[in-house]
Design an enzyme around this catalytic site. Structure first.
Site, PDB file in Angstrom:
ATOM      1  N   ASP A 337       0.842  -1.191   0.000  1.00 19.54           N
ATOM      2  CA  ASP A 337       0.000   0.000   0.000  1.00 19.54           C
ATOM      3  C   ASP A 337       0.881   1.246   0.000  1.00 19.54           C
ATOM      4  O   ASP A 337       1.931   1.276  -0.639  1.00 19.54           O
ATOM      5  CB  ASP A 337      -0.957  -0.039   1.195  1.00 19.54           C
ATOM      6  N   SER A 338       0.469   2.278   0.725  1.00 25.23           N
ATOM      7  CA  SER A 338       1.195   3.546   0.698  1.00 25.23           C
ATOM      8  C   SER A 338       2.611   3.445   1.259  1.00 25.23           C
ATOM      9  O   SER A 338       3.509   4.176   0.824  1.00 25.23           O
ATOM     10  CB  SER A 338       0.408   4.611   1.464  1.00 25.23           C
ATOM     11  N   TRP A 339       2.834   2.569   2.219  1.00 19.29           N
ATOM     12  CA  TRP A 339       4.202   2.385   2.736  1.00 19.29           C
ATOM     13  C   TRP A 339       5.111   1.894   1.619  1.00 19.29           C
ATOM     14  O   TRP A 339       6.234   2.377   1.463  1.00 19.29           O
ATOM     15  CB  TRP A 339       4.207   1.394   3.905  1.00 19.29           C
ATOM     16  N   HIS A 531       3.243   9.100   7.485  1.00 19.07           N
ATOM     17  CA  HIS A 531       3.840   7.977   6.765  1.00 19.07           C
ATOM     18  C   HIS A 531       5.351   7.950   7.001  1.00 19.07           C
ATOM     19  O   HIS A 531       5.935   8.928   7.455  1.00 19.07           O
ATOM     20  CB  HIS A 531       3.543   8.093   5.272  1.00 19.07           C
TER      21      HIS A 531
END
Length: 553
Positions: A337-339, A531
């Site tokens: 995902d965003s990581w 993040h």
């Protein structure tokens, strides 16, 4: 048998490209001959005969209604070695139509051309050259590049043969000329067109969907270029959406050009392993890196940002290319995902509202890219911010999840599946899904009554996903299921550990988990919206690299 042979001969579409007019000599440049409004009964065949006799190739911008009315002529165009473009369904002023009708004009023509010829056009010419930004946005939805004209031969306005040939004489390398399929004078001018081009050192070429310029008929964007990313290869241009897609090559000299058509994404350019430029939404361009020391160099282009709905296009490197670098023997696929995508990882702080996420993201500096570099591996970053295994961030878009798009070449931009080459068989697959499933509480109205039900569904889906990957990549591939510390729940950690335990109990010992302990690693989460920062990605890469070295290959 005679009847069968006759039937085969009548129905087979054999593409026999004419010998190029430049056979046996070099070309100082290429031009795009284009013919609009066909196919036309009584004229198209004569035009094709003249082009083949002159050993010229051209792009035929057909209207959908004419293809439907005369499918045999459209097939004859392809059989003669011509390229087919989209010229709308019935030749309206496109900018005067509402968006839905613009899309219908384009989609109907795409469909009939594909049905009749087997060709899916990549180029669009608006009737009357009538266009604007809104129309170009619609064209992009269908993967089309708009082609205008550098020279108008005015054959539509009763130009004489001499006037048509004079217009051709104005062409320069890369130029595109507007001609039409139906005027008799255009057919009559073909022999002199061929002579004029030859005298000017020019050859007929195809039009690149990346640059909109004429290039050599055999030009391929990936010639001499190494990539393992998921790309839609269109010969003279490749499209892509997944973050971190990269292209590498070698060249000799003091400069190299990078051919792009992308007004959405940012790119990192490296020469000999060092950053030489950051291209921010470059648009349709050839970006040159100049004033290098004489000698042999490497060039690398990497997509920094995410664009799941809008493909970028790469048209290759230009210069004295020496061929693609040798593929690395190790391959790693990162799923997440965003990581994994690098969401906001190079920002100066958590609040990115003023500058946006894209300008603060660099997939080329994620833990995946850094780990692959440390291990000398080729890699894919198949990641999408906000997506989960069964539930997306805060319960959004409940009819889809990450698995909906995993097999696609262009994520949400096209439903076509990626055709995995036999050369892509990663020894390691690192999966980082689940943060979005559990980072927010289940809301009333979602299909899970509580977190326990969500976790059960998550585990079942994860097991099915792993089984699918195991069947695809074989028994020797290592699967590493990663998860970070979460402030609000242990459901992700418990679920991942349960999935690993079940796979191990079933005899699959090449499935393991890695916990990213935020506190132990010292993560600051100073990237956009809490993040991982660039520093965090280095720490994550260090932990993952150490872990993968311990697994062996």
């Amino acid at each position: 048998m005679k009847h069968l042979a006759a039937l085969i001969a009548a129905t087979a579409l054999v593409i026999v490209a004419p010998a190029p007019a430049d056979a046996g000599r070099s070309c100082s440049g290429y031009v795009g001959l284009t013919f609009d409004d066909g196919p036309t009964p009584g004229n198209t065949q004569a035009l094709l005969d003249a082009l083949r006799k002159a050993r010229l190739r051209a792009t035929m911008f057909n209207t959908g209604q004419n293809v439907e009315a005369d499918p045999a002529l459209a097939k004859a165009q392809v059989a003669a070695g011509m390229w087919i473009g989209n010229h709308s369904w019935d030749h309206p002023f496109m900018t005067q139509l509402p968006e839905a009708e613009q899309a219908a004009q384009i989609s109907r023509t795409q469909a009939i051309v594909r049905q009749v010829t087997g060709v899916t056009p990549t180029l669009f010419r608006p009737p009357y050259l009538d266009t604007n930004d809104a129309l170009r946005t619609v064209e992009k939805r269908f993967g089309l590049t708009e082609i205008n004209a550098d020279v108008d031969a005015k054959d539509w306005d009763n130009a004489s043969v001499e006037q048509i040939v004079a217009a051709v004489a104005r062409l320069r390398d890369g130029d595109v000329i507007l001609l039409h399929d139906w005027p008799p004078n255009t057919v009559a001018a073909i022999p002199q067109i061929a002579t004029t081009l030859r005298e000017n050192g020019l050859c007929s070429g195809k039009i690149s969907p990346v640059t909109g310029r004429a290039v050599a008929p055999h030009a391929r964007a990936l010639a001499g270029v190494h990539t393992v990313g998921r790309v839609d290869d269109r010969d003279s241009g490749v499209r892509y959406t997944w973050p971190g897609v990269y292209f590498e090559s070698r060249f000799r000299g003091t400069s190299v050009g990078i051919v792009l058509d992308d007004a959405i994404n940012d790119y990192e350019v490296q020469i000999d392993g060092r950053t030489a430029a950051t291209l921010v939404t470059p648009g349709r361009t050839t970006h040159w890196i100049r004033d290098l020391k004489p000698g042999v160099h490497t060039v690398r282009l990497a997509k920094r940002t995410e664009s799941p709905w809008t493909p970028g296009q790469f048209g290759g490197f230009t210069g004295d290319l020496l061929g693609k670098p040798t593929a690395r023997s190790r391959q790693i696929e990162f799923i997440g995902d965003s990581w994994t995508a690098g969401y906001g990882n190079v920002s100066a702080g958590r609040d990115c509202s003023a500058t946006g996420i894209d300008r603060n993201s660099n997939a080329d500096q994620t833990f995946g890219a850094l780990t692959a570099s440390a291990l000398g591996a080729d890699y894919q970053l198949n990641a999408w911010s906000g997506m989960g295994m069964v539930r997306n961030y805060d319960g959004g878009n409940p009819t889809v999840d990450y698995r909906t798009y995993y097999d696609r070449v262009l994520q949400a931009a096209d439903e076509a599946s990626w055709v995995r080459p036999a050369t892509w068989k990663p020894q390691t697959v690192v999966i980082g899904l689940g943060i979005n499933d559990f980072s927010t509480p289940v809301h009333a109205g979602e299909k899970w009554p509580d977190e326990a039900a969500l976790a059960a569904d998550f585990r079942a889906a994860y097991l099915d996903f792993l089984q699918k990957l195991r069947q695809r990549y074989g028994q020797r591939t290592q699967f590493v299921l990663t998860y970070p510390s979460m402030w609000n729940t242990t459901a992700l950690a418990d679920s991942v550990q349960a999935v690993v335990a079940e796979r191990n109990a079933a005899g699959d010992r090449r499935v393991s988990s890695l916990h990213y302990d935020n506190a132990a690693l010292g993560l600051d989460l100073l990237g956009c919206d809490w993040h991982p920062s660039a520093r965090d990605h280095q720490l994550l890469a260090g932990a993952l690299t150490t872990y993968l070295k311990g697994l062996g290959r």
